[in-house]
Design an enzyme around this catalytic site. Structure first.
Site, PDB file in Angstrom:
ATOM      1  N   ASP A  13       0.976  -1.038  -0.031  1.00  0.00           N
ATOM      2  CA  ASP A  13      -0.363  -0.444  -0.341  1.00  0.00           C
ATOM      3  C   ASP A  13       0.866   1.065  -0.327  1.00  0.00           C
ATOM      4  OD1 ASP A  13      -2.520  -1.578   0.444  1.00  0.00           O
ATOM      5  OD2 ASP A  13      -2.422  -1.985   2.108  1.00  0.00           O
ATOM      6  N   LYS A  16       1.993   2.323  -5.117  1.00  0.00           N
ATOM      7  CA  LYS A  16       3.088   1.988  -6.153  1.00  0.00           C
ATOM      8  C   LYS A  16       2.208   1.876  -7.260  1.00  0.00           C
ATOM      9  CE  LYS A  16       2.415  -2.828  -4.375  1.00  0.00           C
ATOM     10  NZ  LYS A  16       1.997  -2.049  -2.741  1.00  0.00           N
ATOM     11  N   GLY A  40      -4.786  -4.357  -3.590  1.00  0.00           N
ATOM     12  CA  GLY A  40      -5.405  -3.058  -3.801  1.00  0.00           C
ATOM     13  C   GLY A  40      -5.095  -1.460  -3.881  1.00  0.00           C
ATOM     14  N   HIS A  41      -4.984  -1.579  -5.913  1.00  0.00           N
ATOM     15  CA  HIS A  41      -4.433  -0.650  -6.093  1.00  0.00           C
ATOM     16  C   HIS A  41      -4.897   0.619  -6.727  1.00  0.00           C
ATOM     17  CE1 HIS A  41      -0.527  -3.496  -7.272  1.00  0.00           C
ATOM     18  NE2 HIS A  41      -1.119  -3.765  -5.908  1.00  0.00           N
ATOM     19  N   GLN A 225       1.552  -5.753  -3.314  1.00  0.00           N
ATOM     20  CA  GLN A 225       1.918  -6.314  -1.814  1.00  0.00           C
ATOM     21  C   GLN A 225       3.777  -5.582  -1.688  1.00  0.00           C
ATOM     22  OE1 GLN A 225       1.504  -9.376  -3.278  1.00  0.00           O
ATOM     23  NE2 GLN A 225      -0.001  -8.432  -2.699  1.00  0.00           N
TER      24      GLN A 225
HETATM   25  P1  GDP Z   1      -0.911   0.491  -3.371  1.00  0.00           P
HETATM   26  O1  GDP Z   1      -1.041  -0.645  -3.076  1.00  0.00           O
HETATM   27  O2  GDP Z   1       0.787   0.927  -3.543  1.00  0.00           O
HETATM   28  O3  GDP Z   1      -0.755   0.228  -4.813  1.00  0.00           O
HETATM   29  O4  GDP Z   1      -1.225   1.082  -2.558  1.00  0.00           O
HETATM   30  P2  GDP Z   1      -2.773   1.038  -1.736  1.00  0.00           P
HETATM   31  O5  GDP Z   1      -3.591   2.404  -3.792  1.00  0.00           O
HETATM   32  O6  GDP Z   1      -2.958   0.374  -1.277  1.00  0.00           O
HETATM   33  O7  GDP Z   1      -2.631   2.739  -1.046  1.00  0.00           O
HETATM   34  C1  GDP Z   1      -2.370   3.962  -1.042  1.00  0.00           C
HETATM   35  C2  GDP Z   1      -3.499   5.102  -1.267  1.00  0.00           C
HETATM   36  O8  GDP Z   1      -2.723   6.294  -1.521  1.00  0.00           O
HETATM   37  C3  GDP Z   1      -4.120   4.822  -2.197  1.00  0.00           C
HETATM   38  O9  GDP Z   1      -5.258   5.690  -1.357  1.00  0.00           O
HETATM   39  C4  GDP Z   1      -4.219   6.225  -3.333  1.00  0.00           C
HETATM   40  O10 GDP Z   1      -4.877   6.982  -4.068  1.00  0.00           O
HETATM   41  C5  GDP Z   1      -2.920   7.477  -1.844  1.00  0.00           C
HETATM   42  N1  GDP Z   1      -2.085   8.111  -2.198  1.00  0.00           N
HETATM   43  C6  GDP Z   1      -1.000   8.033  -3.280  1.00  0.00           C
HETATM   44  N2  GDP Z   1       0.620   8.450  -3.135  1.00  0.00           N
HETATM   45  C7  GDP Z   1      -0.503   9.213  -2.127  1.00  0.00           C
HETATM   46  C8  GDP Z   1       0.096  10.458  -1.628  1.00  0.00           C
HETATM   47  O11 GDP Z   1       1.440  10.939  -1.873  1.00  0.00           O
HETATM   48  N3  GDP Z   1      -0.643  11.647  -0.883  1.00  0.00           N
HETATM   49  C9  GDP Z   1      -1.611  11.293  -0.288  1.00  0.00           C
HETATM   50  N4  GDP Z   1      -2.254  11.733   0.371  1.00  0.00           N
HETATM   51  N5  GDP Z   1      -2.443  10.138  -1.414  1.00  0.00           N
HETATM   52  C10 GDP Z   1      -1.640   9.424  -1.810  1.00  0.00           C
HETATM   53  P1  IMO Z   2      -0.912  -4.276  -2.237  1.00  0.00           P
HETATM   54  O1  IMO Z   2      -0.720  -4.287  -3.641  1.00  0.00           O
HETATM   55  C1  IMO Z   2      -1.176  -4.658   2.186  1.00  0.00           C
HETATM   56  C2  IMO Z   2      -1.189  -8.713   3.652  1.00  0.00           C
HETATM   57  C3  IMO Z   2      -2.023  -8.909   4.610  1.00  0.00           C
HETATM   58  C4  IMO Z   2      -1.498 -10.013   5.132  1.00  0.00           C
HETATM   59  C5  IMO Z   2      -0.663 -10.625   4.900  1.00  0.00           C
HETATM   60  C6  IMO Z   2      -0.964 -11.926   4.130  1.00  0.00           C
HETATM   61  O2  IMO Z   2      -2.215  -2.819  -2.369  1.00  0.00           O
HETATM   62  O3  IMO Z   2      -0.041  -3.524  -1.864  1.00  0.00           O
HETATM   63  P2  IMO Z   2      -2.480 -12.422   2.081  1.00  0.00           P
HETATM   64  O4  IMO Z   2      -4.291 -12.346   1.420  1.00  0.00           O
HETATM   65  O5  IMO Z   2      -1.560 -12.051   1.123  1.00  0.00           O
HETATM   66  O6  IMO Z   2      -2.079 -13.856   1.869  1.00  0.00           O
HETATM   67  O7  IMO Z   2      -1.953 -11.766   3.315  1.00  0.00           O
HETATM   68  O8  IMO Z   2      -0.896 -10.174   3.541  1.00  0.00           O
HETATM   69  N1  IMO Z   2      -1.167  -8.206   2.936  1.00  0.00           N
HETATM   70  C7  IMO Z   2      -1.566  -7.172   1.548  1.00  0.00           C
HETATM   71  N2  IMO Z   2      -1.116  -5.712   2.511  1.00  0.00           N
HETATM   72  N3  IMO Z   2      -0.968  -3.913   0.442  1.00  0.00           N
HETATM   73  C8  IMO Z   2      -1.259  -5.232  -0.227  1.00  0.00           C
HETATM   74  O9  IMO Z   2      -0.690  -5.670  -1.223  1.00  0.00           O
HETATM   75  C9  IMO Z   2      -1.398  -6.484   0.293  1.00  0.00           C
HETATM   76  N4  IMO Z   2      -2.078  -7.788   0.286  1.00  0.00           N
HETATM   77  C10 IMO Z   2      -1.652  -8.821   1.614  1.00  0.00           C
HETATM   78  O10 IMO Z   2      -2.662  -7.735   5.203  1.00  0.00           O
HETATM   79  O11 IMO Z   2      -1.044  -9.422   6.538  1.00  0.00           O
HETATM   80 MG    MG Z   3      -2.840  -1.110  -1.966  1.00  0.00          MG
END
Ligand code: GDP
Ligand code: IMO
Ligand code: MG
Length: 427
Positions: A13, A16, A40-41, A225
């Site tokens: 999270d 990426k 979750g991207h 991840q």
């Molecule tokens: P990922 O799994 O690495 O792609 O990240 P996620 O989408 O799960 O979580 C990142 C969250 O931070 C999302 O809600 C993005 O829209 C938000 N986000 C990304 N970059 C920034 C930033 O520079 N500032 C803020 N405030 N939010 C950001």
């Molecule tokens: P993105 O790509 C954050 C965590 C779960 C748990 C562990 C194992 O959005 O960064 P799983 O369901 O993969 O067997 O769970 O990994 N986990 C993540 N945490 N971002 C993710 O994906 C994750 N995918 C799995 O919360 O701790």
């Molecule tokens: Mg994510």
């Protein structure tokens, strides 16, 4: 663009998808190489938010090949929801391709993941996303998996299920006390899965990859991840079941290491984690709540509140090593806009012996005895969310970033100051 891998350098999270979406503009092929719908991207484009679980974060551009690679595990139902949602938003899916070598998450994988999480006690609880990820990869490694290509070979699939299903049913009923599946049910389901996936499955992937190399097309590898959730390099057993590290980009895509030129790690300006496991800089206090609230730190896939803490340079340095990062993208710097002080962990101290660790101790059993050592930086108390150039950042923000570079041993090439595409500073 040089062929580039984008990976999470923390516990997932990190943002990426935002970075992948930005870089995808200059790529020809975007390939997701591991993980499944545990990911979750989020991509925000002109205020409109898209959430992806399996589809590469380059899909919002036209005329790009977006590949779901061989190293992924695919839940066809979740993928179908994503596809339908994109169609509703008039997103062109003609470039979406799925590797026939990826593995399929079956209903029994989801049952087993859910049940083993729900019944696990104490340290045995991982806090998985309950999406069947671990059981799907377990079957892959134990050679009981169903590949996407198997869905298109009815006789072969039938024979495979004759071997696999009795074992799975024993596991479901005797170990977990769950319901067994009939072969007819699974065969019908697989036929449905084949229908969902058929328009996208790419059996001629070798031709496309050869052409990409011959024509020097730009390839962007998208990790899910993060390093600390890697099954080999993360905080085992509190990890996912695949290899998010840069090495996974090769095994999970079908391109060799020689094609990769840049490896960009993505880190938040602080750190978060969902699920169980060690997290040295975790803040279980008002500051942690403040980061969670300002940063909207709730899981994209499960909605769970994310654990929050200060930036951990020991973790970052570890990621630089095990993934060979050529630079770091630091996201969510704007979340600190109202903070008086910001802390950074530069080492850990063993409370029992006084031993100092400035490298990551991989035996997670000792983590309960580790105390993070912090240095404190003054905040900038300015809204930076519209700043477009590095030089325009407040002095204290620049000082903070420079210190992170020193501690991590790698340059910061991208700074993100908000979720939208345009809220990004390239250096
Ligand atoms: P990922 O799994 O690495 O792609 O990240 P996620 O989408 O799960 O979580 C990142 C969250 O931070 C999302 O809600 C993005 O829209 C938000 N986000 C990304 N970059 C920034 C930033 O520079 N500032 C803020 N405030 N939010 C950001
Ligand atoms: P993105 O790509 C954050 C965590 C779960 C748990 C562990 C194992 O959005 O960064 P799983 O369901 O993969 O067997 O769970 O990994 N986990 C993540 N945490 N971002 C993710 O994906 C994750 N995918 C799995 O919360 O701790
Ligand atoms: Mg994510």
């Amino acid at each position: 663009m040089e062929n580039t891998v984008v990976i999470g350098a923390q516990w997932g999270d990190e943002g990426k998808a935002k970075i992948t979406d930005l870089l995808a503009q200059n790529a020809d092929i975007i390939i997701r190489y591991q993980g499944g719908c545990n990911a979750g991207h989020t991509v925000v484009n002109d205020g409109k938010t898209f959430k992806f679980h399996l589809i590469p974060s380059g899909i919002l551009y036209k005329n790009k090949i977006c590949f779901i690679g061989a190293g992924t595990v695919i839940c066809p139902e979740v993928l179908n929801e994503e596809i339908e949602n994109l169609k509703k938003n008039n997103i062109d899916l003609s470039g979406l391709k799925i590797s026939p070598l990826a593995f399929v998450t079956m209903p029994y994988h989801i049952d087993i993941d859910g049940c083993s999480e729900d019944t696990a006690k104490g340290a045995a609880k991982i806090g998985t996303t309950k999406r069947g990820i671990g059981p799907t990869y377990t079957d892959k490694i134990s050679r009981h998996g169903i590949k996407v290509q198997d869905l298109f070979d009815i006789d072969g699939l039938s024979k495979k299920l004759d071997n696999i299903l009795p074992l799975k049913n024993k596991e479901l009923t005797l170990i977990y006390g769950l319901k067994a599946y009939s072969k007819d049910y699974i065969m019908d389901l697989c036929a449905k899965y084949a229908q969902i996936l058929k328009p996208y499955v790419c059996f001629e992937w070798q031709k496309i990859f050869h052409k990409a190399i011959e024509q020097k097309q730009s390839i962007l590898f998208e990790g899910a991840q993060g390093v600390m959730l890697d099954v080999d390099w993360g905080t085992y057993p509190y990890v996912t079941s695949s290899n998010p590290v840069a090495g996974g980009a090769c095994t999970g895509s079908g391109f060799g290491p020689n094609v990769i030129k840049e490896i960009i790690g993505v880190s938040k300006a602080y750190i978060t984690r969902v699920g169980e496991g060690p997290f040295a800089t975790e803040l279980n206090d008002e500051t942690g709540d403040k980061i969670r609230n300002i940063g909207h730190e709730f899981g994209t896939t499960t909605g769970r509140p994310r654990r929050t803490g200060w930036f951990d340079a020991v973790v970052a340095k570890y990621g630089v090593l095990v993934s060979g990062l050529t630079s770091m993208a630091v996201t969510k710097l704007d979340v600190f806009d109202t903070f008086d002080e910001i802390k950074v962990c530069y080492a850990y101290k063993d409370k029992r012996s006084g031993e100092i660790f400035d490298y990551y101790p991989t035996n997670t059993n000792i983590h309960e005895f580790l105390e993070p050592l912090y240095e404190t930086h003054a905040g900038w108390k300015t809204d930076i969310s519209n700043i477009k150039a590095y030089d325009e950042l407040p002095q204290n923000a620049k000082k903070y970033l420079q210190r992170l570079e020193e501690l991590m041993g790698v340059k910061i090439s991208i700074i993100s100051v908000g979720p939208d595409r345009h809220q990004t500073i390239f250096r």
